[in-house]
Design a protein around this motif. Sequence first.
Motif, PDB file in Angstrom:
ATOM      1  N   THR A   1      -6.168  -5.425   4.553  1.00  0.00           N
ATOM      2  CA  THR A   1      -6.058  -6.144   3.276  1.00  0.00           C
ATOM      3  C   THR A   1      -5.280  -7.437   3.428  1.00  0.00           C
ATOM      4  N   ILE A   2      -5.705  -8.459   2.659  1.00  0.00           N
ATOM      5  CA  ILE A   2      -4.884  -9.671   2.559  1.00  0.00           C
ATOM      6  C   ILE A   2      -4.591  -9.965   1.089  1.00  0.00           C
ATOM      7  N   ILE A   3      -3.462 -10.608   0.862  1.00  0.00           N
ATOM      8  CA  ILE A   3      -3.040 -11.050  -0.474  1.00  0.00           C
ATOM      9  C   ILE A   3      -3.122 -12.564  -0.496  1.00  0.00           C
ATOM     10  N   VAL A   4      -3.787 -13.114  -1.513  1.00  0.00           N
ATOM     11  CA  VAL A   4      -3.924 -14.570  -1.629  1.00  0.00           C
ATOM     12  C   VAL A   4      -3.396 -14.992  -2.998  1.00  0.00           C
ATOM     13  N   ASP A   5      -2.275 -15.701  -3.009  1.00  0.00           N
ATOM     14  CA  ASP A   5      -1.663 -16.133  -4.272  1.00  0.00           C
ATOM     15  C   ASP A   5      -0.702 -17.279  -3.983  1.00  0.00           C
ATOM     16  N   ASP A   6      -0.715 -18.303  -4.813  1.00  0.00           N
ATOM     17  CA  ASP A   6       0.158 -19.456  -4.568  1.00  0.00           C
ATOM     18  C   ASP A   6       1.589 -19.219  -5.043  1.00  0.00           C
ATOM     19  N   GLU A   7       1.809 -18.170  -5.858  1.00  0.00           N
ATOM     20  CA  GLU A   7       3.147 -17.907  -6.387  1.00  0.00           C
ATOM     21  C   GLU A   7       3.884 -16.906  -5.495  1.00  0.00           C
ATOM     22  N   GLU A   8       5.046 -17.311  -5.038  1.00  0.00           N
ATOM     23  CA  GLU A   8       5.812 -16.471  -4.112  1.00  0.00           C
ATOM     24  C   GLU A   8       6.176 -15.126  -4.732  1.00  0.00           C
ATOM     25  N   PHE A   9       6.614 -15.138  -5.993  1.00  0.00           N
ATOM     26  CA  PHE A   9       7.000 -13.888  -6.645  1.00  0.00           C
ATOM     27  C   PHE A   9       5.799 -12.949  -6.759  1.00  0.00           C
ATOM     28  N   ALA A  10       4.627 -13.496  -7.119  1.00  0.00           N
ATOM     29  CA  ALA A  10       3.422 -12.672  -7.250  1.00  0.00           C
ATOM     30  C   ALA A  10       3.036 -12.058  -5.909  1.00  0.00           C
ATOM     31  N   ARG A  11       3.129 -12.847  -4.842  1.00  0.00           N
ATOM     32  CA  ARG A  11       2.796 -12.343  -3.502  1.00  0.00           C
ATOM     33  C   ARG A  11       3.721 -11.197  -3.092  1.00  0.00           C
ATOM     34  N   SER A  12       5.010 -11.433  -3.230  1.00  0.00           N
ATOM     35  CA  SER A  12       5.971 -10.429  -2.755  1.00  0.00           C
ATOM     36  C   SER A  12       5.959  -9.172  -3.624  1.00  0.00           C
ATOM     37  N   SER A  13       5.808  -9.330  -4.936  1.00  0.00           N
ATOM     38  CA  SER A  13       5.802  -8.148  -5.810  1.00  0.00           C
ATOM     39  C   SER A  13       4.568  -7.293  -5.554  1.00  0.00           C
ATOM     40  N   LEU A  14       3.405  -7.932  -5.361  1.00  0.00           N
ATOM     41  CA  LEU A  14       2.193  -7.166  -5.056  1.00  0.00           C
ATOM     42  C   LEU A  14       2.314  -6.484  -3.691  1.00  0.00           C
ATOM     43  N   TYR A  15       2.899  -7.188  -2.735  1.00  0.00           N
ATOM     44  CA  TYR A  15       3.107  -6.622  -1.390  1.00  0.00           C
ATOM     45  C   TYR A  15       3.891  -5.311  -1.475  1.00  0.00           C
ATOM     46  N   PHE A  16       5.012  -5.326  -2.216  1.00  0.00           N
ATOM     47  CA  PHE A  16       5.854  -4.125  -2.289  1.00  0.00           C
ATOM     48  C   PHE A  16       5.211  -3.031  -3.145  1.00  0.00           C
ATOM     49  N   LEU A  17       4.453  -3.419  -4.182  1.00  0.00           N
ATOM     50  CA  LEU A  17       3.732  -2.419  -4.972  1.00  0.00           C
ATOM     51  C   LEU A  17       2.714  -1.675  -4.109  1.00  0.00           C
ATOM     52  N   LEU A  18       1.995  -2.417  -3.276  1.00  0.00           N
ATOM     53  CA  LEU A  18       1.007  -1.806  -2.386  1.00  0.00           C
ATOM     54  C   LEU A  18       1.687  -0.928  -1.332  1.00  0.00           C
ATOM     55  N   LEU A  19       2.770  -1.437  -0.780  1.00  0.00           N
ATOM     56  CA  LEU A  19       3.494  -0.730   0.272  1.00  0.00           C
ATOM     57  C   LEU A  19       4.005   0.621  -0.220  1.00  0.00           C
ATOM     58  N   GLU A  20       4.490   0.633  -1.459  1.00  0.00           N
ATOM     59  CA  GLU A  20       5.132   1.823  -1.995  1.00  0.00           C
ATOM     60  C   GLU A  20       4.168   2.800  -2.662  1.00  0.00           C
ATOM     61  N   ASN A  21       2.984   2.318  -3.062  1.00  0.00           N
ATOM     62  CA  ASN A  21       2.116   3.155  -3.891  1.00  0.00           C
ATOM     63  C   ASN A  21       0.716   3.403  -3.346  1.00  0.00           C
ATOM     64  N   CYS A  22       0.300   2.660  -2.307  1.00  0.00           N
ATOM     65  CA  CYS A  22      -1.088   2.764  -1.851  1.00  0.00           C
ATOM     66  C   CYS A  22      -1.136   3.013  -0.344  1.00  0.00           C
ATOM     67  N   GLU A  23      -1.192   4.281   0.038  1.00  0.00           N
ATOM     68  CA  GLU A  23      -1.141   4.655   1.457  1.00  0.00           C
ATOM     69  C   GLU A  23      -2.377   4.208   2.226  1.00  0.00           C
ATOM     70  N   SER A  24      -3.478   3.977   1.522  1.00  0.00           N
ATOM     71  CA  SER A  24      -4.726   3.605   2.199  1.00  0.00           C
ATOM     72  C   SER A  24      -4.795   2.116   2.544  1.00  0.00           C
ATOM     73  N   ILE A  25      -3.752   1.364   2.197  1.00  0.00           N
ATOM     74  CA  ILE A  25      -3.737  -0.090   2.405  1.00  0.00           C
ATOM     75  C   ILE A  25      -2.898  -0.467   3.622  1.00  0.00           C
ATOM     76  N   HIS A  26      -3.499  -1.298   4.486  1.00  0.00           N
ATOM     77  CA  HIS A  26      -2.743  -1.942   5.566  1.00  0.00           C
ATOM     78  C   HIS A  26      -2.805  -3.445   5.325  1.00  0.00           C
ATOM     79  N   ILE A  27      -1.666  -4.077   5.108  1.00  0.00           N
ATOM     80  CA  ILE A  27      -1.640  -5.509   4.800  1.00  0.00           C
ATOM     81  C   ILE A  27      -1.688  -6.309   6.099  1.00  0.00           C
ATOM     82  N   SER A  28      -2.818  -6.981   6.309  1.00  0.00           N
ATOM     83  CA  SER A  28      -3.052  -7.739   7.537  1.00  0.00           C
ATOM     84  C   SER A  28      -2.528  -9.165   7.455  1.00  0.00           C
ATOM     85  N   GLY A  29      -2.263  -9.632   6.244  1.00  0.00           N
ATOM     86  CA  GLY A  29      -1.762 -10.997   6.112  1.00  0.00           C
ATOM     87  C   GLY A  29      -1.574 -11.394   4.662  1.00  0.00           C
TER      88      GLY A  29
END
Length: 259
Positions: free
Chosen positions: A4-32
Amino acid sequence: MLNTIIVDDEEFARSSLYFLLLENCESIHISGIAKSVAEARNLLAQHTIDLIFLDIAMPGENGFELIPDVQKSKAHIIFTTAYDQYALKAIKANALDYLLKPIDIDELKVAVEKAVKLIALNKNGNGRNENMQNLAVNLSERNEIRKISLPNGQGYSLVNIDDIIHIEADSNYSVFYLANKDKITVSKVLKEYEEILPDNQFIRIHKSSIVNLNYVKEYNSKNGLEVILKNGEKIAVSRRRASDFAEKIKSYTRFDSDK
């Protein structure tokens, strides 16, 4: 695991989504993580990506401009947006997902689970590219939605809305009756399609029925108000929707006679 990749120009949106995925979605591997469409293109070139969380409103190129690059990959998109209603209709019509900001954890989990199933069904990419092309056309021309993608269990059926005779609710499912006599059952409630389909052509006449005015042959009040369609089916019009139906049919016949 979905790459999975996250694409967003807002730093807060990027980081908050990153941690939400990390903590709640075991099937996701964030590639970038990318803060622009240009950076996202680089990530798509470097990695095999299954899923993209894509912001729409970004400076320079907006999220939709990544679509041609996504078409070359097998990626599924979940849009993250607070975008205008037309775009949301176009996204819904193409069976793609979106999350409104701020992102709700439960909605995120549901969207990821749906993506896991869709990606498993569409490993060969059938239907997905067609959906993306249809989305791109709808968004570039910004006309009324003319085609919708219906998940059919093995992939998608891309249906011209002029071929839809009527739609019936069946619990949490919607059953589409088409001009070629096919039936397609979709695991979405009727209200979703009431919001997507153009209201100058489709009308909800009952809590369990939407009809295409192009297929209305007659209507009468012999057994309470009912609509008779060109395929012979009779569908009741509920009392509370009768006045809306009467106004809509007047407007429709007036418009049709002016063509």
